[in-house]
Scaffold this active site. Structure first.
Site, PDB file in Angstrom:
ATOM      1  N   GLU A 115       0.811  -1.225   0.000  1.00 32.28           N
ATOM      2  CA  GLU A 115       0.000   0.000   0.000  1.00 32.28           C
ATOM      3  C   GLU A 115       0.843   1.273   0.000  1.00 32.28           C
ATOM      4  O   GLU A 115       0.334   2.352   0.336  1.00 32.28           O
ATOM      5  CB  GLU A 115      -0.942   0.011   1.219  1.00 32.28           C
ATOM      6  CG  GLU A 115      -1.857  -1.188   1.336  1.00 32.28           C
ATOM      7  CD  GLU A 115      -2.942  -1.250   0.261  1.00 32.28           C
ATOM      8  OE1 GLU A 115      -2.801  -0.591  -0.784  1.00 32.28           O
ATOM      9  OE2 GLU A 115      -3.926  -1.972   0.497  1.00 32.28           O
ATOM     10  N   HIS A 153      -2.527   2.425   8.707  1.00 30.17           N
ATOM     11  CA  HIS A 153      -3.649   1.731   8.052  1.00 30.17           C
ATOM     12  C   HIS A 153      -3.915   0.457   8.825  1.00 30.17           C
ATOM     13  O   HIS A 153      -2.977  -0.230   9.243  1.00 30.17           O
ATOM     14  CB  HIS A 153      -3.276   1.411   6.602  1.00 30.17           C
ATOM     15  CG  HIS A 153      -4.140   0.354   5.971  1.00 30.17           C
ATOM     16  ND1 HIS A 153      -5.515   0.470   5.893  1.00 30.17           N
ATOM     17  CD2 HIS A 153      -3.829  -0.847   5.412  1.00 30.17           C
ATOM     18  CE1 HIS A 153      -6.006  -0.613   5.312  1.00 30.17           C
ATOM     19  NE2 HIS A 153      -5.006  -1.433   5.015  1.00 30.17           N
ATOM     20  N   HIS A 188      -7.224  -2.829   9.687  1.00 33.34           N
ATOM     21  CA  HIS A 188      -8.512  -3.447   9.363  1.00 33.34           C
ATOM     22  C   HIS A 188      -9.339  -3.554  10.639  1.00 33.34           C
ATOM     23  O   HIS A 188      -9.906  -4.611  10.936  1.00 33.34           O
ATOM     24  CB  HIS A 188      -8.309  -4.832   8.744  1.00 33.34           C
ATOM     25  CG  HIS A 188      -7.540  -4.837   7.458  1.00 33.34           C
ATOM     26  ND1 HIS A 188      -7.253  -6.001   6.768  1.00 33.34           N
ATOM     27  CD2 HIS A 188      -6.983  -3.836   6.725  1.00 33.34           C
ATOM     28  CE1 HIS A 188      -6.557  -5.713   5.676  1.00 33.34           C
ATOM     29  NE2 HIS A 188      -6.370  -4.397   5.628  1.00 33.34           N
ATOM     30  N   TYR A 246     -19.172  14.592  19.045  1.00 30.02           N
ATOM     31  CA  TYR A 246     -18.311  15.732  18.673  1.00 30.02           C
ATOM     32  C   TYR A 246     -16.878  15.306  18.327  1.00 30.02           C
ATOM     33  O   TYR A 246     -16.157  16.036  17.630  1.00 30.02           O
ATOM     34  CB  TYR A 246     -18.311  16.794  19.791  1.00 30.02           C
ATOM     35  CG  TYR A 246     -17.545  16.384  21.015  1.00 30.02           C
ATOM     36  CD1 TYR A 246     -18.172  15.730  22.069  1.00 30.02           C
ATOM     37  CD2 TYR A 246     -16.184  16.622  21.103  1.00 30.02           C
ATOM     38  CE1 TYR A 246     -17.468  15.326  23.177  1.00 30.02           C
ATOM     39  CE2 TYR A 246     -15.466  16.230  22.213  1.00 30.02           C
ATOM     40  CZ  TYR A 246     -16.109  15.578  23.251  1.00 30.02           C
ATOM     41  OH  TYR A 246     -15.406  15.172  24.339  1.00 30.02           O
ATOM     42  N   HIS A 251     -12.676  -2.698   3.198  1.00 30.84           N
ATOM     43  CA  HIS A 251     -11.248  -2.894   3.467  1.00 30.84           C
ATOM     44  C   HIS A 251     -10.849  -2.485   4.893  1.00 30.84           C
ATOM     45  O   HIS A 251     -10.481  -3.342   5.679  1.00 30.84           O
ATOM     46  CB  HIS A 251     -10.438  -2.130   2.410  1.00 30.84           C
ATOM     47  CG  HIS A 251      -8.967  -2.364   2.462  1.00 30.84           C
ATOM     48  ND1 HIS A 251      -8.127  -2.160   1.397  1.00 30.84           N
ATOM     49  CD2 HIS A 251      -8.159  -2.754   3.473  1.00 30.84           C
ATOM     50  CE1 HIS A 251      -6.882  -2.450   1.723  1.00 30.84           C
ATOM     51  NE2 HIS A 251      -6.885  -2.821   2.991  1.00 30.84           N
ATOM     52  N   TYR A 292      -6.963  22.820  22.333  1.00 27.39           N
ATOM     53  CA  TYR A 292      -7.291  21.892  23.415  1.00 27.39           C
ATOM     54  C   TYR A 292      -6.099  21.015  23.799  1.00 27.39           C
ATOM     55  O   TYR A 292      -5.702  20.120  23.044  1.00 27.39           O
ATOM     56  CB  TYR A 292      -8.476  21.001  23.036  1.00 27.39           C
ATOM     57  CG  TYR A 292      -8.724  19.896  24.043  1.00 27.39           C
ATOM     58  CD1 TYR A 292      -9.194  20.190  25.318  1.00 27.39           C
ATOM     59  CD2 TYR A 292      -8.430  18.579  23.727  1.00 27.39           C
ATOM     60  CE1 TYR A 292      -9.383  19.187  26.249  1.00 27.39           C
ATOM     61  CE2 TYR A 292      -8.624  17.565  24.655  1.00 27.39           C
ATOM     62  CZ  TYR A 292      -9.099  17.880  25.915  1.00 27.39           C
ATOM     63  OH  TYR A 292      -9.275  16.892  26.831  1.00 27.39           O
TER      64      TYR A 292
HETATM   65  C1  LIG Z   1      -3.835  -7.992   1.445  1.00 29.16           C
HETATM   66  C2  LIG Z   1      -3.254  -6.958   2.323  1.00 29.16           C
HETATM   67  O1  LIG Z   1      -3.352  -7.397   3.662  1.00 29.16           O
HETATM   68  C3  LIG Z   1      -3.938  -5.609   2.186  1.00 29.16           C
HETATM   69  O2  LIG Z   1      -5.143  -5.600   2.908  1.00 29.16           O
HETATM   70  C4  LIG Z   1      -3.116  -4.443   2.664  1.00 29.16           C
HETATM   71  O3  LIG Z   1      -3.938  -3.319   2.580  1.00 29.16           O
HETATM   72  C5  LIG Z   1      -2.678  -4.597   4.092  1.00 29.16           C
HETATM   73  O4  LIG Z   1      -3.379  -4.208   4.994  1.00 29.16           O
HETATM   74  C6  LIG Z   1      -1.344  -5.168   4.418  1.00 29.16           C
HETATM   75  O5  LIG Z   1      -0.512  -5.249   3.296  1.00 29.16           O
HETATM   76  P1  LIG Z   1       1.070  -5.158   3.403  1.00 29.16           P
HETATM   77  O6  LIG Z   1       1.528  -6.307   4.251  1.00 29.16           O
HETATM   78  O7  LIG Z   1       1.534  -5.273   1.987  1.00 29.16           O
HETATM   79  O8  LIG Z   1       1.404  -3.838   4.051  1.00 29.16           O
HETATM   80 ZN   LIG Z   2      -5.276  -3.328   4.235  1.00 33.81          ZN
END
Ligand SMILES: C[C@H](O)[C@@H](O)[C@@H](O)C(=O)COP(=O)(O)O
Ligand SMILES: [Zn+2]
Length: 215
Positions: free
Chosen positions: A73, A92, A94, A113, A155, A209
């Site tokens: 990513e 990032h 999940h 808020y 995602h 704040y």
């Molecule tokens: C398939 C991957 O998990 C995808 O979801 C990606 O967005 C992720 O979260 C981890 O991918 P990397 O290990 O390539 O950073």
């Molecule tokens: Zn991901």
């Protein structure tokens, strides 16, 4: 800050992200802005196995150093740094509640808020595109133009802030918002929201704040 210290902070952020329940397995990735480009986690390596040598440098042209494979990513991390000059770190994950809302393909509206922590009156939901693609990074750039966080349809979540500690804090706040949203959505839809005037007041108050997190 020197590279090894930043790499260590990236790993600590990854481990903390899993420890506080925001992520699982090899899902997710973390980066910091560095030397005109970024330092980012490698692809597909479980966080508990990461060492500072695994962390990959990608320059401003998107070229990564030889012998290492960056997160799949890296393009959307790069897109965030281009779109948001204030971003010093991107996370990032999940996270379950964020991902559940993303499956409904809804933004999180102004149900509390704390939505203002994301920079506006909603946490948007960027349209679906296959992971790792330029298309996905284009959607992320649009969604984060005036926000510090966005859901990714079907995602997960992306959050950015000036440093890693704050980016992780924001990711956790958005997960709480997603959980609140799903909880109230089970009772009433549409869920009542705060108006834009109130969100503008909160955004103004957040400028001073508590500085929120010490360096
Ligand atoms: C398939 C991957 O998990 C995808 O979801 C990606 O967005 C992720 O979260 C981890 O991918 P990397 O290990 O390539 O950073
Ligand atoms: Zn991901």
């Amino acid at each position: 800050m020197e590279r090894v210290k930043l790499a260590r902070e990236i790993i600590e952020t990854c481990l903390e992200m899993t420890r506080i329940g925001l992520n699982q397995g090899t899902a997710g990735n973390v980066s910091v802005r560095f030397n005109g480009g970024m330092l980012i986690t490698p692809t597909g390596v479980p966080y508990e196995k990461l060492t500072t040598d695994h962390i990959v440098y990608i320059d401003a042209d998107g070229q990564h150093e030889a012998g290492k494979i960056p997160s799949s990513e890296w393009r959307f991390h790069q897109a965030v740094y281009h779109t948001r000059p204030d971003a010093g770190a991107v996370v990032h994950n999940h996270a379950v509640h964020c991902t559940a809302v993303s499956i409904l393909n809804r933004p999180i509206p102004a149900i509390h808020y704390m939505i203002a922590a994301g920079g506006g009156n909603s946490i948007p939901c960027a349209p679906y595109a296959t992971f790792g693609t330029r298309k996905l990074s284009e959607y992320v750039a649009v969604a984060m133009k005036d926000r510090k966080a966005t859901l990714l349809q079907h995602h997960g979540l992306i959050a950015c802030e000036e440093n890693l500690q704050k980016a992780l804090w924001l990711a956790q706040e958005v997960e709480v918002l997603a959980r609140l949203y799903l909880t109230t959505l089970a009772i009433v839809d549409p869920v009542p929201v705060l108006d834009d005037e109130e969100i503008a007041i909160v955004l103004e108050k957040f400028k001073t704040y508590g500085l929120r997190i010490e360096e």
